[in-house]
Design an enzyme around this catalytic site. Structure first.
Site, PDB file in Angstrom:
ATOM      1  N   ARG A   1      -0.867  -0.261 -13.681  1.00 30.13           N
ATOM      2  CA  ARG A   1      -0.645  -1.258 -12.699  1.00 30.13           C
ATOM      3  C   ARG A   1       0.658  -1.193 -12.187  1.00 30.13           C
ATOM      4  O   ARG A   1       1.486  -0.505 -12.708  1.00 30.13           O
ATOM      5  CB  ARG A   1      -0.669  -2.724 -13.498  1.00 30.13           C
ATOM      6  CG  ARG A   1      -2.218  -2.870 -14.137  1.00 30.13           C
ATOM      7  CD  ARG A   1      -2.540  -4.402 -14.441  1.00 30.13           C
ATOM      8  NE  ARG A   1      -3.823  -4.698 -14.207  1.00 30.13           N
ATOM      9  CZ  ARG A   1      -4.735  -4.980 -15.532  1.00 30.13           C
ATOM     10  NH1 ARG A   1      -3.978  -5.015 -16.584  1.00 30.13           N
ATOM     11  NH2 ARG A   1      -5.959  -5.212 -15.579  1.00 30.13           N
ATOM     12  N   HIS A   2       0.699  -1.951 -11.120  1.00 30.27           N
ATOM     13  CA  HIS A   2       2.190  -1.927 -10.428  1.00 30.27           C
ATOM     14  C   HIS A   2       3.230  -2.125 -11.289  1.00 30.27           C
ATOM     15  O   HIS A   2       3.429  -2.966 -11.969  1.00 30.27           O
ATOM     16  CB  HIS A   2       2.079  -2.937  -9.310  1.00 30.27           C
ATOM     17  CG  HIS A   2       3.465  -2.996  -8.436  1.00 30.27           C
ATOM     18  ND1 HIS A   2       4.130  -4.144  -8.402  1.00 30.27           N
ATOM     19  CD2 HIS A   2       3.908  -1.968  -7.660  1.00 30.27           C
ATOM     20  CE1 HIS A   2       5.146  -3.882  -7.520  1.00 30.27           C
ATOM     21  NE2 HIS A   2       5.067  -2.428  -6.867  1.00 30.27           N
ATOM     22  N   GLY A   3       4.320  -1.222 -10.943  1.00 28.48           N
ATOM     23  CA  GLY A   3       5.479  -1.242 -11.928  1.00 28.48           C
ATOM     24  C   GLY A   3       6.116  -2.468 -12.105  1.00 28.48           C
ATOM     25  O   GLY A   3       6.885  -2.918 -12.793  1.00 28.48           O
TER      26      GLY A   3
END
Lengths: 410, 410
Positions: free
Chosen positions: A236-238
């Site tokens: 998932r997005h940082g």
């Protein structure tokens, strides 16, 4: 010393005429000087008599191709800097050079009497570029540093992997290469300055500092959420700020999807054949999708599991959705885009056979790319550099070799 | 336009006097222009009236700090390039600038009538630098590209993670930042060349090509082992050519150890209190240790589990073994080495409060570092740039604002 070729009709490459003494080893410094060679510079790679670490490691861990990848278009000489005569030869080269590059541990060059001050005294126009793990100043300067260690110290390892699994290093040697390209950047900047001021410079890059900015998303989430920020977010997005954003299982592997805009998500729903969900309040905006990211991911993966990864990418790209198959390295090496652009090339390497080598990622429009010249055997340029360029006689070279100042001349 | 300060007694920073028009967004281009600003250039960040993507995403995914990290020391103007008057203002700036940077999708600037050819016609000394996912030429040029997508396409994702787990992205945005620093490098090279030739240049960098070399170890193993090369090696060496080389569990987290030399391993055995194993044939050489890496790892982890990670690192570093704790990002942000060197600084940011911001990883010895000036609110420099620098009257600026060519002037 032969000048580099320039294609008929094209502009010369920008570093044409620049001479680089390259004392560096493994990935960091050699990547910097590789880019200089491909930008037109004459690079003389100076190795100890047994060869630099990467060359001598070729037997086991697959270092042969990396050596070839990073040392195209360089001259190769051997020189024993532990001898007075070896250091004298280096000073002769420095007097005629524009740039010196090294990535020894801090203090090594000083202890040899070849520190930046001594070399700039010899040649005030010299650009002296060095790179190390933690830099020449500061409390960590003497810590040994390698890519794995730097990934741990910079936070890359803790930020990589699934939240419910141990942390894992990034598969690419990012700290080494980030430092190498930053080192090139600092040196090119100093070359620009020298044209205006006439003066050389000492420039420095640490692996630690060169990597820091790449964690911007993760640092942003830490700022936003403090102690509640997860160490790592898997695929998932940082910053956990975009959905969909993940690696999804396909029939035959994996694909990635990144859909920052609401229009992207509506396009995805069309590809999935679910336009009816466009009005579903869970999926209306980026904010609501992030709040419902498990539902978003389940919707998408239920569909991706039914198709091959390349087919998924084809359909998504046709709808202008950022999407890609998770490619194996063998595919990457054969990438049609990089081969079409000339950045990857099949080369008949005298020692390795037919292999893919890279040209420079720095594209200077209006110049033909440098023709790739395969990396040379250890000491292959000794006669050309110490004889033809520095002017030592064949007899002197024999004596230097007998005294183990240089290796065999070819 | 005010010139940058230089410290009393020090040399000016190398890019002093260079003017940069920065049309870029998010990480890639903005990192390149951030480095220019910190190297002494005057950077004018040009944003659409609603702000660039990263600024407008500040609410949710923690983009506020990344925006601040990458936009220190830049002037901030708003300009609507979809209007003829907006494009005319950009051309006025281009005529007086040295560098223009953009990372739009290929073709966007051409469709606006602001392609490289048009701009170099206006100013033949301009360096026009652009970056995109796959480059301006080649079959993939129109594929949408973001860091996650590029990590999939370059092989980074497949190379990251444990062999028995799904692949996972690198936690750092490496493709974005690798491209950004390569873009800086290409532009600095072209600035050097311009001093010698008088001519500008168009330079280009793709995220795909900027990332390729960092997989050298993995490509090397693929060359060596062909289809038998594992896609990913977890925390083991990417070429499976070094042992010990791993992340090991400690009492309170994890440590990394990388022991390329036989002397390193003997030092480890002393730290472990197991000098008796120095003659064990499994551990004698790098080759035998690689063949017995499970035994090596078990020996080490049995010991590391009994101690805190910082204590392990302290003991190993005292024995000159490359070792580090796997640090959390909060520790990295407070790293004493980077703070001591001035690369990280605590700054009172008007919008964010007290935060850690980075100075440049490019160290130019002999110059004081650029003093960090926090990123500015949207359009904060409109009056200074369009009024004071380009010479438009207050009345004209009001008209431009009324026509939504520029945003509010502050």
């Amino acid at each position: 010393m032969s000048s580099n070729q320039t294609a008929a009709g094209g502009r010369p490459l920008p570093l044409e005429g620049i001479r680089v003494i390259d004392l560096s080893h493994v990935y960091n410094g050699p990547y910097a000087t590789f880019l200089m060679a491909m930008a037109g510079a004459d690079v003389i790679k100076v190795e100890p008599l047994q060869g630099e670490h990467l060359r001598s490691r070729g037997d086991l861990g697959g270092a042969a191709l990396p050596y070839a990848m990073l040392n195209s278009n360089k001259k190769a000489v051997t020189l024993n800097l532990k001898t007075g005569k070896g250091r004298a030869l280096l000073l002769e080269m420095v007097a005629r050079a524009d740039v010196l590059v090294e990535n020894f541990a801090p203090g090594v060059m000083d202890r040899l009497g070849l520190g930046a001050d001594a070399l700039l005294q010899r040649n005030p126009r010299l650009i002296y570029g060095s790179s190390s793990g933690y830099g020449k100043t500061g409390p960590y300067r003497d810590y040994p540093a390698m890519d794995l260690v730097m990934q741990a110290m910079t936070g890359v390892i803790d930020a990589t992997g699934f939240p419910d699994q141990p942390p894992v290093k990034a598969g690419a040697a990012i700290c080494d290469f980030m430092a190498g390209i930053h080192l090139y950047a600092a040196i090119a900047t100093a070359l620009y300055e020298r044209e205006r001021t006439g003066a050389g410079r000492v420039v420095e890059v640490s692996m630690q500092e060169a990597t820091y900015a790449s964690l911007a998303s993760n640092l942003g989430m830490l700022y936003l959420r403090g102690d509640e920020a997860p160490a790592r977010t898997g695929n998932r997005h940082g910053g956990l700020g975009i959905s969909p954003y993940n690696v999804y299982a396909a029939q035959d592997g994996y694909v990635v999807l990144n859909s920052p805009g609401d229009h992207h998500f509506r396009a995805i729903l069309d590809v999935l054949g679910r336009p009816d969900l466009k009005t579903d309040p869970r999926f209306l905006t980026r904010t609501t999708r992030v709040q419902n990211f498990e539902a978003v991911d389940e919707l998408i993966e239920t569909w991706t599991r039914t198709l091959p990864k390349d087919e998924i990418a084809r359909r998504m790209l046709a709808a202008k959705v950022p999407c890609a198959p998770v490619r194996r390295l063998a595919q990457v090496m054969n990438d049609e885009n990089m081969h079409a652009r000339g950045t990857l090339q099949w080369v008949d390497h005298p020692e390795l056979g037919r292999v893919v080598l890279q040209n420079s990622p720095l594209i200077f429009e209006g110049s033909e790319r440098q023709a790739l010249e395969p990396s040379l055997p250890l000491g292959a340029s000794n006669r050309e550099v110490f004889g033809d360029w520095l002017g030592h006689s064949a007899q002197e070279l024999e004596q230097l070799q007998a005294n183990e100042v240089i290796g065999p001349s070819r």
